[in-house]
Design a protein around this motif. Structure first.
Motif, PDB file in Angstrom:
ATOM      1  N   ALA A  68      40.948  56.677  33.268  1.00  0.00           N
ATOM      2  CA  ALA A  68      41.807  55.973  34.210  1.00  0.00           C
ATOM      3  C   ALA A  68      40.945  54.985  34.980  1.00  0.00           C
ATOM      4  O   ALA A  68      39.736  55.174  35.081  1.00  0.00           O
ATOM      5  N   HIS A  69      41.541  53.927  35.470  1.00  0.00           N
ATOM      6  CA  HIS A  69      40.827  52.937  36.280  1.00  0.00           C
ATOM      7  C   HIS A  69      41.584  52.718  37.586  1.00  0.00           C
ATOM      8  O   HIS A  69      42.296  51.736  37.736  1.00  0.00           O
ATOM      9  N   PRO A  70      41.402  53.619  38.557  1.00  0.00           N
ATOM     10  CA  PRO A  70      42.081  53.425  39.837  1.00  0.00           C
ATOM     11  C   PRO A  70      41.500  52.234  40.592  1.00  0.00           C
ATOM     12  O   PRO A  70      40.402  51.790  40.293  1.00  0.00           O
ATOM     13  N   TYR A  71      42.232  51.751  41.536  1.00  0.00           N
ATOM     14  CA  TYR A  71      41.781  50.616  42.345  1.00  0.00           C
ATOM     15  C   TYR A  71      42.360  50.755  43.741  1.00  0.00           C
ATOM     16  O   TYR A  71      43.338  51.472  43.952  1.00  0.00           O
ATOM     17  N   LEU A  72      41.696  50.100  44.686  1.00  0.00           N
ATOM     18  CA  LEU A  72      42.204  50.136  46.053  1.00  0.00           C
ATOM     19  C   LEU A  72      43.531  49.391  46.124  1.00  0.00           C
ATOM     20  O   LEU A  72      43.686  48.326  45.533  1.00  0.00           O
ATOM     21  N   ALA A  73      44.454  49.949  46.865  1.00  0.00           N
ATOM     22  CA  ALA A  73      45.736  49.280  47.078  1.00  0.00           C
ATOM     23  C   ALA A  73      45.470  47.951  47.790  1.00  0.00           C
ATOM     24  O   ALA A  73      44.534  47.843  48.589  1.00  0.00           O
ATOM     25  N   PRO A  74      46.251  46.924  47.505  1.00  0.00           N
ATOM     26  CA  PRO A  74      46.037  45.622  48.151  1.00  0.00           C
ATOM     27  C   PRO A  74      45.978  45.708  49.678  1.00  0.00           C
ATOM     28  O   PRO A  74      45.171  45.028  50.309  1.00  0.00           O
ATOM     29  N   TRP A  75      46.785  46.569  50.291  1.00  0.00           N
ATOM     30  CA  TRP A  75      46.775  46.653  51.747  1.00  0.00           C
ATOM     31  C   TRP A  75      45.441  47.203  52.265  1.00  0.00           C
ATOM     32  O   TRP A  75      44.997  46.827  53.344  1.00  0.00           O
ATOM     33  N   VAL A  76      44.769  48.071  51.501  1.00  0.00           N
ATOM     34  CA  VAL A  76      43.454  48.572  51.902  1.00  0.00           C
ATOM     35  C   VAL A  76      42.406  47.492  51.661  1.00  0.00           C
ATOM     36  O   VAL A  76      41.544  47.229  52.494  1.00  0.00           O
ATOM     37  N   HIS A  77      42.498  46.845  50.510  1.00  0.00           N
ATOM     38  CA  HIS A  77      41.559  45.786  50.153  1.00  0.00           C
ATOM     39  C   HIS A  77      41.538  44.699  51.229  1.00  0.00           C
ATOM     40  O   HIS A  77      40.485  44.201  51.617  1.00  0.00           O
ATOM     41  N   ASN A  78      42.703  44.350  51.729  1.00  0.00           N
ATOM     42  CA  ASN A  78      42.805  43.286  52.736  1.00  0.00           C
ATOM     43  C   ASN A  78      42.247  43.684  54.104  1.00  0.00           C
ATOM     44  O   ASN A  78      42.043  42.819  54.954  1.00  0.00           O
ATOM     45  N   LEU A  79      41.993  44.957  54.328  1.00  0.00           N
ATOM     46  CA  LEU A  79      41.427  45.418  55.609  1.00  0.00           C
ATOM     47  C   LEU A  79      39.905  45.254  55.684  1.00  0.00           C
ATOM     48  O   LEU A  79      39.331  45.368  56.758  1.00  0.00           O
ATOM     49  N   VAL A  80      39.252  44.981  54.557  1.00  0.00           N
ATOM     50  CA  VAL A  80      37.790  44.878  54.536  1.00  0.00           C
ATOM     51  C   VAL A  80      37.385  43.496  55.041  1.00  0.00           C
ATOM     52  O   VAL A  80      37.706  42.484  54.419  1.00  0.00           O
ATOM     53  N   PRO A  81      36.657  43.437  56.177  1.00  0.00           N
ATOM     54  CA  PRO A  81      36.277  42.139  56.741  1.00  0.00           C
ATOM     55  C   PRO A  81      35.051  41.553  56.031  1.00  0.00           C
ATOM     56  O   PRO A  81      34.034  42.210  55.881  1.00  0.00           O
ATOM     57  N   ILE A  82      35.171  40.322  55.584  1.00  0.00           N
ATOM     58  CA  ILE A  82      34.074  39.606  54.927  1.00  0.00           C
ATOM     59  C   ILE A  82      33.909  38.264  55.643  1.00  0.00           C
ATOM     60  O   ILE A  82      34.898  37.589  55.956  1.00  0.00           O
ATOM     61  N   ALA A  83      32.664  37.864  55.880  1.00  0.00           N
ATOM     62  CA  ALA A  83      32.382  36.614  56.591  1.00  0.00           C
ATOM     63  C   ALA A  83      32.900  35.404  55.818  1.00  0.00           C
ATOM     64  O   ALA A  83      32.991  35.440  54.586  1.00  0.00           O
ATOM     65  N   PRO A  84      33.227  34.304  56.510  1.00  0.00           N
ATOM     66  CA  PRO A  84      33.668  33.084  55.834  1.00  0.00           C
ATOM     67  C   PRO A  84      32.623  32.593  54.828  1.00  0.00           C
ATOM     68  O   PRO A  84      31.422  32.772  55.030  1.00  0.00           O
ATOM     69  N   ASN A  85      33.103  31.980  53.769  1.00  0.00           N
ATOM     70  CA  ASN A  85      32.255  31.410  52.707  1.00  0.00           C
ATOM     71  C   ASN A  85      31.297  32.432  52.101  1.00  0.00           C
ATOM     72  O   ASN A  85      30.198  32.092  51.668  1.00  0.00           O
ATOM     73  N   THR A  86      31.723  33.673  52.083  1.00  0.00           N
ATOM     74  CA  THR A  86      30.929  34.761  51.521  1.00  0.00           C
ATOM     75  C   THR A  86      31.838  35.630  50.655  1.00  0.00           C
ATOM     76  O   THR A  86      33.014  35.783  50.960  1.00  0.00           O
ATOM     77  N   ALA A  87      31.282  36.183  49.611  1.00  0.00           N
ATOM     78  CA  ALA A  87      32.005  37.142  48.783  1.00  0.00           C
ATOM     79  C   ALA A  87      31.053  38.279  48.462  1.00  0.00           C
ATOM     80  O   ALA A  87      29.844  38.093  48.368  1.00  0.00           O
ATOM     81  N   VAL A  88      31.619  39.458  48.308  1.00  0.00           N
ATOM     82  CA  VAL A  88      30.852  40.640  47.931  1.00  0.00           C
ATOM     83  C   VAL A  88      31.542  41.255  46.723  1.00  0.00           C
ATOM     84  O   VAL A  88      32.750  41.489  46.750  1.00  0.00           O
ATOM     85  N   GLU A  89      30.767  41.489  45.691  1.00  0.00           N
ATOM     86  CA  GLU A  89      31.297  42.116  44.478  1.00  0.00           C
ATOM     87  C   GLU A  89      30.577  43.436  44.290  1.00  0.00           C
ATOM     88  O   GLU A  89      29.356  43.515  44.428  1.00  0.00           O
ATOM     89  N   VAL A  90      31.334  44.469  43.989  1.00  0.00           N
ATOM     90  CA  VAL A  90      30.755  45.791  43.804  1.00  0.00           C
ATOM     91  C   VAL A  90      31.316  46.398  42.534  1.00  0.00           C
ATOM     92  O   VAL A  90      32.535  46.438  42.337  1.00  0.00           O
ATOM     93  N   GLN A  91      30.415  46.823  41.657  1.00  0.00           N
ATOM     94  CA  GLN A  91      30.808  47.554  40.462  1.00  0.00           C
ATOM     95  C   GLN A  91      30.138  48.908  40.545  1.00  0.00           C
ATOM     96  O   GLN A  91      28.982  49.010  40.952  1.00  0.00           O
ATOM     97  N   GLY A  92      30.849  49.944  40.169  1.00  0.00           N
ATOM     98  CA  GLY A  92      30.256  51.260  40.282  1.00  0.00           C
ATOM     99  C   GLY A  92      30.915  52.277  39.384  1.00  0.00           C
ATOM    100  O   GLY A  92      31.985  52.052  38.825  1.00  0.00           O
ATOM    101  N   ALA A  93      30.231  53.393  39.245  1.00  0.00           N
ATOM    102  CA  ALA A  93      30.746  54.497  38.460  1.00  0.00           C
ATOM    103  C   ALA A  93      30.115  55.774  38.976  1.00  0.00           C
ATOM    104  O   ALA A  93      29.028  55.760  39.555  1.00  0.00           O
ATOM    105  N   ALA A  94      30.799  56.861  38.759  1.00  0.00           N
ATOM    106  CA  ALA A  94      30.260  58.179  39.064  1.00  0.00           C
ATOM    107  C   ALA A  94      30.567  59.066  37.866  1.00  0.00           C
ATOM    108  O   ALA A  94      31.490  58.787  37.089  1.00  0.00           O
ATOM    109  N   ARG A  95      29.771  60.078  37.703  1.00  0.00           N
ATOM    110  CA  ARG A  95      30.019  61.033  36.613  1.00  0.00           C
ATOM    111  C   ARG A  95      29.804  62.428  37.180  1.00  0.00           C
ATOM    112  O   ARG A  95      28.716  62.768  37.610  1.00  0.00           O
TER     113      ARG A  95
END
Length: 152
Positions: A68-95
């Protein structure tokens, strides 16, 4: 968004603890960020902070695999504050390996996620990418890898 609040997708893997240790854990690099492209219905309610699309179960001789590939609901995603002209990308896995289930097979849960958070005005393709130090935990029954990238 997937795994943890950083963004997490869930692919449940397979194999015994020794097998899991034999190959280094990596995120699913083919997974699009933020649930983009998911067409399967969610098995979680819309109010849930994590959305889980339909899962797949495979039974092998040594392990049971749930994908399965769960993801954060859009309403949660939109709560994460990121500075202007900046992006943060995160890829991860757990086993997480659960040896010796009732049927004799191991159960390996392998949540896999990919999130990208864009601040106001951010255009990651036009920004410089800086791979930050990955976070890695490696034990016989639990492994975790988080690979963050900063764009600015």
């Amino acid at each position: 968004m997937k795994l943890v609040a950083i963004g997490v997708g869930l692919a449940v893997g397979f194999g015994l603890a020794a097998t899991a240790q034999a190959q280094p854990l990596t995120p699913d690099y083919a997974q699009a960020p933020n649930g983009i492209g998911v067409t399967d219905p969610s098995i979680t309610p819309a109010i849930s902070p994590i959305q889980v699309p339909t899962t797949e179960v495979e039974r092998g001789p040594d392990a049971t695999t749930i994908v399965a590939h769960p993801y954060l609901a859009p309403w949660v995603h939109n709560l994460v504050p990121i500075a202007p002209n900046t992006a943060v990308e995160v890829q991860g896995a757990a086993r997480i390996t659960v040896p010796g289930a009732a049927d004799g097979r191991a159960l390996v849960v392998n949540p896999n996620g990919h999130c990208r958070f864009d601040g106001p005005g951010a255009q990651p393709a036009a920004l410089g990418a800086t791979a930050l130090n990955p976070v890695r935990v490696d034990t016989p029954l639990f492994q975790l890898v988080i690979e963050p990238t900063l764009y600015r």
